[in-house]
Design a protein around this motif. Structure first.
Motif, PDB file in Angstrom:
ATOM      1  N   LEU A   1      29.252  27.416  10.633  1.00  0.00           N
ATOM      2  CA  LEU A   1      28.236  26.682   9.838  1.00  0.00           C
ATOM      3  C   LEU A   1      26.543  26.738  10.051  1.00  0.00           C
ATOM      4  O   LEU A   1      26.231  26.578  11.414  1.00  0.00           O
ATOM      5  N   ILE A   2      25.669  26.835   8.862  1.00  0.00           N
ATOM      6  CA  ILE A   2      24.436  26.981   8.866  1.00  0.00           C
ATOM      7  C   ILE A   2      23.822  25.773   7.464  1.00  0.00           C
ATOM      8  O   ILE A   2      24.060  26.255   6.635  1.00  0.00           O
ATOM      9  N   LEU A   3      23.841  24.855   8.083  1.00  0.00           N
ATOM     10  CA  LEU A   3      23.458  23.590   6.916  1.00  0.00           C
ATOM     11  C   LEU A   3      22.355  22.676   6.542  1.00  0.00           C
ATOM     12  O   LEU A   3      21.906  22.773   8.083  1.00  0.00           O
ATOM     13  N   VAL A   4      21.403  23.259   5.343  1.00  0.00           N
ATOM     14  CA  VAL A   4      20.201  23.104   5.589  1.00  0.00           C
ATOM     15  C   VAL A   4      20.327  21.272   5.037  1.00  0.00           C
ATOM     16  O   VAL A   4      20.789  21.291   3.551  1.00  0.00           O
ATOM     17  N   THR A   5      19.728  20.313   5.299  1.00  0.00           N
ATOM     18  CA  THR A   5      19.706  19.374   4.435  1.00  0.00           C
ATOM     19  C   THR A   5      18.860  18.616   3.676  1.00  0.00           C
ATOM     20  O   THR A   5      17.489  19.501   3.556  1.00  0.00           O
ATOM     21  N   ASP A   6      18.243  18.080   2.779  1.00  0.00           N
ATOM     22  CA  ASP A   6      17.498  17.354   1.979  1.00  0.00           C
ATOM     23  C   ASP A   6      16.024  16.996   2.837  1.00  0.00           C
ATOM     24  O   ASP A   6      15.076  16.519   2.440  1.00  0.00           O
ATOM     25  N   ASP A   7      16.911  16.747   3.925  1.00  0.00           N
ATOM     26  CA  ASP A   7      15.476  15.904   4.774  1.00  0.00           C
ATOM     27  C   ASP A   7      15.218  17.115   5.677  1.00  0.00           C
ATOM     28  O   ASP A   7      14.832  16.260   6.968  1.00  0.00           O
ATOM     29  N   SER A   8      15.558  18.920   5.681  1.00  0.00           N
ATOM     30  CA  SER A   8      14.765  19.437   6.494  1.00  0.00           C
ATOM     31  C   SER A   8      15.104  19.501   7.702  1.00  0.00           C
ATOM     32  O   SER A   8      14.824  19.331   8.984  1.00  0.00           O
ATOM     33  N   LEU A   9      16.315  18.643   8.602  1.00  0.00           N
ATOM     34  CA  LEU A   9      17.922  19.341  10.022  1.00  0.00           C
ATOM     35  C   LEU A   9      18.375  19.808   8.717  1.00  0.00           C
ATOM     36  O   LEU A   9      19.010  20.902   7.986  1.00  0.00           O
ATOM     37  N   VAL A  10      18.880  21.301  10.067  1.00  0.00           N
ATOM     38  CA  VAL A  10      19.470  22.230  10.036  1.00  0.00           C
ATOM     39  C   VAL A  10      20.880  22.061  11.057  1.00  0.00           C
ATOM     40  O   VAL A  10      20.158  22.186  11.831  1.00  0.00           O
ATOM     41  N   TRP A  11      21.127  22.174  10.337  1.00  0.00           N
ATOM     42  CA  TRP A  11      22.797  21.660  11.522  1.00  0.00           C
ATOM     43  C   TRP A  11      23.346  23.513  11.390  1.00  0.00           C
ATOM     44  O   TRP A  11      23.238  24.008  10.959  1.00  0.00           O
ATOM     45  N   TYR A  12      24.202  24.184  12.945  1.00  0.00           N
ATOM     46  CA  TYR A  12      24.163  24.833  13.265  1.00  0.00           C
ATOM     47  C   TYR A  12      25.478  25.193  14.136  1.00  0.00           C
ATOM     48  O   TYR A  12      24.836  24.372  15.011  1.00  0.00           O
ATOM     49  N   THR A  13      26.615  25.543  13.593  1.00  0.00           N
ATOM     50  CA  THR A  13      28.131  26.036  14.732  1.00  0.00           C
ATOM     51  C   THR A  13      27.710  27.150  15.289  1.00  0.00           C
ATOM     52  O   THR A  13      29.046  27.108  16.050  1.00  0.00           O
ATOM     53  N   THR A  14      26.957  27.770  15.328  1.00  0.00           N
ATOM     54  CA  THR A  14      26.713  29.062  15.619  1.00  0.00           C
ATOM     55  C   THR A  14      26.167  29.645  16.405  1.00  0.00           C
ATOM     56  O   THR A  14      24.495  29.218  16.482  1.00  0.00           O
ATOM     57  N   ASP A  15      25.512  30.640  16.372  1.00  0.00           N
ATOM     58  CA  ASP A  15      24.697  31.397  17.960  1.00  0.00           C
ATOM     59  C   ASP A  15      23.562  31.123  16.911  1.00  0.00           C
ATOM     60  O   ASP A  15      23.767  32.524  16.147  1.00  0.00           O
ATOM     61  N   PHE A  16      22.783  31.039  17.040  1.00  0.00           N
ATOM     62  CA  PHE A  16      21.444  31.477  15.613  1.00  0.00           C
ATOM     63  C   PHE A  16      20.303  31.207  16.607  1.00  0.00           C
ATOM     64  O   PHE A  16      19.602  29.386  17.170  1.00  0.00           O
ATOM     65  N   GLU A  17      19.377  31.470  16.001  1.00  0.00           N
ATOM     66  CA  GLU A  17      17.849  31.169  16.888  1.00  0.00           C
ATOM     67  C   GLU A  17      17.129  30.812  15.601  1.00  0.00           C
ATOM     68  O   GLU A  17      16.393  31.494  14.317  1.00  0.00           O
ATOM     69  N   PRO A  18      16.962  29.193  15.795  1.00  0.00           N
ATOM     70  CA  PRO A  18      15.585  28.952  15.242  1.00  0.00           C
ATOM     71  C   PRO A  18      14.091  30.275  14.867  1.00  0.00           C
ATOM     72  O   PRO A  18      13.996  30.455  15.904  1.00  0.00           O
ATOM     73  N   LYS A  19      13.827  29.528  14.036  1.00  0.00           N
ATOM     74  CA  LYS A  19      12.279  30.638  13.488  1.00  0.00           C
ATOM     75  C   LYS A  19      11.156  29.710  14.705  1.00  0.00           C
ATOM     76  O   LYS A  19      11.639  28.379  14.532  1.00  0.00           O
ATOM     77  N   GLN A  20      11.090  30.367  15.250  1.00  0.00           N
ATOM     78  CA  GLN A  20       9.523  29.337  16.227  1.00  0.00           C
ATOM     79  C   GLN A  20       9.015  29.224  15.553  1.00  0.00           C
ATOM     80  O   GLN A  20       8.492  29.586  13.997  1.00  0.00           O
ATOM     81  N   GLY A  21       8.482  28.190  15.949  1.00  0.00           N
ATOM     82  CA  GLY A  21       7.333  27.708  14.221  1.00  0.00           C
ATOM     83  C   GLY A  21       7.694  26.779  13.050  1.00  0.00           C
ATOM     84  O   GLY A  21       6.681  26.232  12.403  1.00  0.00           O
ATOM     85  N   SER A  22       9.182  26.756  13.004  1.00  0.00           N
ATOM     86  CA  SER A  22       9.242  26.088  11.919  1.00  0.00           C
ATOM     87  C   SER A  22       9.365  24.867  11.285  1.00  0.00           C
ATOM     88  O   SER A  22       9.121  23.931  11.882  1.00  0.00           O
ATOM     89  N   PRO A  23       8.650  24.554  10.458  1.00  0.00           N
ATOM     90  CA  PRO A  23       8.887  23.231  10.104  1.00  0.00           C
ATOM     91  C   PRO A  23      10.213  22.408  10.121  1.00  0.00           C
ATOM     92  O   PRO A  23      10.242  21.020   9.722  1.00  0.00           O
ATOM     93  N   TYR A  24      10.978  23.256  10.088  1.00  0.00           N
ATOM     94  CA  TYR A  24      12.877  22.240  10.132  1.00  0.00           C
ATOM     95  C   TYR A  24      12.553  22.271  11.321  1.00  0.00           C
ATOM     96  O   TYR A  24      12.428  22.121  12.651  1.00  0.00           O
ATOM     97  N   ARG A  25      13.765  21.179  11.286  1.00  0.00           N
ATOM     98  CA  ARG A  25      14.663  20.089  12.804  1.00  0.00           C
ATOM     99  C   ARG A  25      15.715  20.936  12.879  1.00  0.00           C
ATOM    100  O   ARG A  25      16.347  21.399  11.845  1.00  0.00           O
ATOM    101  N   TYR A  26      15.813  21.768  14.325  1.00  0.00           N
ATOM    102  CA  TYR A  26      17.501  21.836  14.357  1.00  0.00           C
ATOM    103  C   TYR A  26      18.205  21.526  14.826  1.00  0.00           C
ATOM    104  O   TYR A  26      18.086  20.811  16.096  1.00  0.00           O
ATOM    105  N   GLU A  27      19.801  21.350  15.111  1.00  0.00           N
ATOM    106  CA  GLU A  27      20.223  20.445  15.677  1.00  0.00           C
ATOM    107  C   GLU A  27      21.970  20.921  15.910  1.00  0.00           C
ATOM    108  O   GLU A  27      22.163  21.875  14.521  1.00  0.00           O
ATOM    109  N   HIS A  28      22.230  21.864  17.042  1.00  0.00           N
ATOM    110  CA  HIS A  28      23.362  22.602  17.283  1.00  0.00           C
ATOM    111  C   HIS A  28      24.667  21.996  17.626  1.00  0.00           C
ATOM    112  O   HIS A  28      24.411  20.457  17.970  1.00  0.00           O
ATOM    113  N   ILE A  29      25.552  21.610  16.728  1.00  0.00           N
ATOM    114  CA  ILE A  29      26.880  21.588  16.836  1.00  0.00           C
ATOM    115  C   ILE A  29      27.692  22.412  17.412  1.00  0.00           C
ATOM    116  O   ILE A  29      28.508  23.400  17.377  1.00  0.00           O
ATOM    117  N   SER A  30      28.352  21.780  18.447  1.00  0.00           N
ATOM    118  CA  SER A  30      29.250  22.639  19.769  1.00  0.00           C
ATOM    119  C   SER A  30      30.635  22.010  18.961  1.00  0.00           C
ATOM    120  O   SER A  30      31.363  21.720  18.464  1.00  0.00           O
TER     121      SER A  30
END
Ligand code: AMP
Ligand code: MG
Length: 337
Positions: A308-337
């Protein structure tokens, strides 16, 4: 049925495509395949075709010696599926089903059974019988104006089959199988937001798929790297909507209320081997919200594995896989293992 996570390609895989064995695998496998891949490996540039089907512009890129023929067959299959599933078209199997015609088309009957299975697996968050409610909102195929229906209309809306939640995933799956039959070496099918990947890139590197920023069509959230044979489905509440009195109403309905889902998610991306499951689960996750989506993933693990890669309405991105966040993105990213 079983989907898979990432490094799952093997020669022995039932129903898989021989040509999907990654070139990075052991030297033995490589040697065994080099002969049969001649004419494919060297084809560095894909053959491309744009198809309009299912109300979507689809861009198909195929590597391999017989790519032209494979693409022609793929295009025909996409139009055939469109005709099978288009609820508002009088010659579609879904239309016939909704008008009580019997016998039910055999291919459609299988799809209905699969959709019912997914509905049960998601606790009803995916519901293939929202056709009449979608029409009331103006989101149905060929439906009228977009408007906010009265609660009484929604409560009494009949159950009409609508397979819009799995149509693209099915298309990805079927086209992937067809391309295998044409022995293509690799393909990327951009099905209008969803992406199906098949086989290998000629240079043996991983496929890189950028995920769209839900807030900005021309920007991206980050990139996924993947081997072949996955389907990446994204559902978003930004895709189809209208506004009335300052309120936004989107096309993903919560089956409990038959109103646009009100979860904390603006988009859900599902990575799964099965296109149909990926497509349906992405829609269901938008209904379930972050906690529900993560719980669903746990619950189905071992039967239907997906990331999963989930984007919340308060700009948080949860991801469970090999995912490379975009550098300089305004989102916050949280990896779930
Ligand atoms: P997607 O954009 O892939 O999430 O698919 C959305 C489409 O699925 C809509 O246009 C409807 O045809 C249908 N749909 C909307 N809500 C649901 C739901 N909760 N379960 C199943 N299908 C739905
Ligand atoms: Mg979808």
């Amino acid at each position: 049925m079983r989907c898979c996570r990432r490094a799952f390609l093997a020669l022995a895989k039932g129903g898989g495509c021989l040509y999907t064995v990654p070139m990075k695998k052991t030297g033995l496998v490589l040697l065994l395949l080099v002969f049969s891949l001649s004419g494919c490996v060297g084809d560095a540039a894909p053959v491309r075709r744009t198809v309009f089907a299912m109300d979507t512009v689809m861009n198909l890129s195929v590597y391999g010696a017989d790519a032209d023929h494979a693409l022609a067959a793929a295009e025909a299959e996409l139009h055939r599926l469109d005709t099978l599933l288009a609820r508002g078209t009088a010659d579609s199997a879904v239309y016939a089903y909704n008008h009580g015609e019997t016998p039910v088309d055999a291919e459609l009957a299988e799809l209905i059974a699969q959709a019912d299975t997914i509905a049960a697996a998601t606790g009803g968050a995916f519901d293939p019988y929202l056709g009449a409610a979608l029409d009331l909102w103006g989101f149905g195929s060929g439906a009228g104006e977009r408007r906010v229906p009265a609660s009484s209309e929604l409560a009494t809306a009949p159950l009409l089959l609508d397979l819009g939640g799995i149509a693209k995933g099915l298309a990805g799956e079927r086209v992937r199988a067809l391309l295998c039959a044409y022995r293509v070496s690799g393909a990327v099918l951009d099905l209008g937001g969803d992406v199906a990947v098949l086989g290998d890139k000629p240079d043996g590197s991983l496929w890189r798929v950028a995920l769209r920023d839900p807030a900005n069509k021309s920007d991206y959230l980050g990139t996924l790297e993947t081997e072949g044979d996955v389907y990446i489905a994204t559902s978003g509440v930004y895709e189809r909507y209208f506004e009335e009195n300052g309120v936004r109403y989107h096309h993903i309905l919560d089956p409990k209320t038959r109103r646009p889902a009100e979860s904390d998610l603006v988009s859900a991306t599902v990575v799964c081997e099965s296109g149909v499951w990926a497509d349906a689960l992405a829609t269901a996750c938008c209904v379930l919200g972050t906690d529900g989506a993560l719980a669903l993933r746990e619950r189905l693990a071992g039967d239907v594995d997906f990331d999963l890669i989930l984007v919340t309405d308060d700009s948080l991105v949860w991801y469970t896989t090999d995912f490379e966040p975009k550098q300089g993105s305004p989102y916050r990213y949280e990896h779930i293992s």
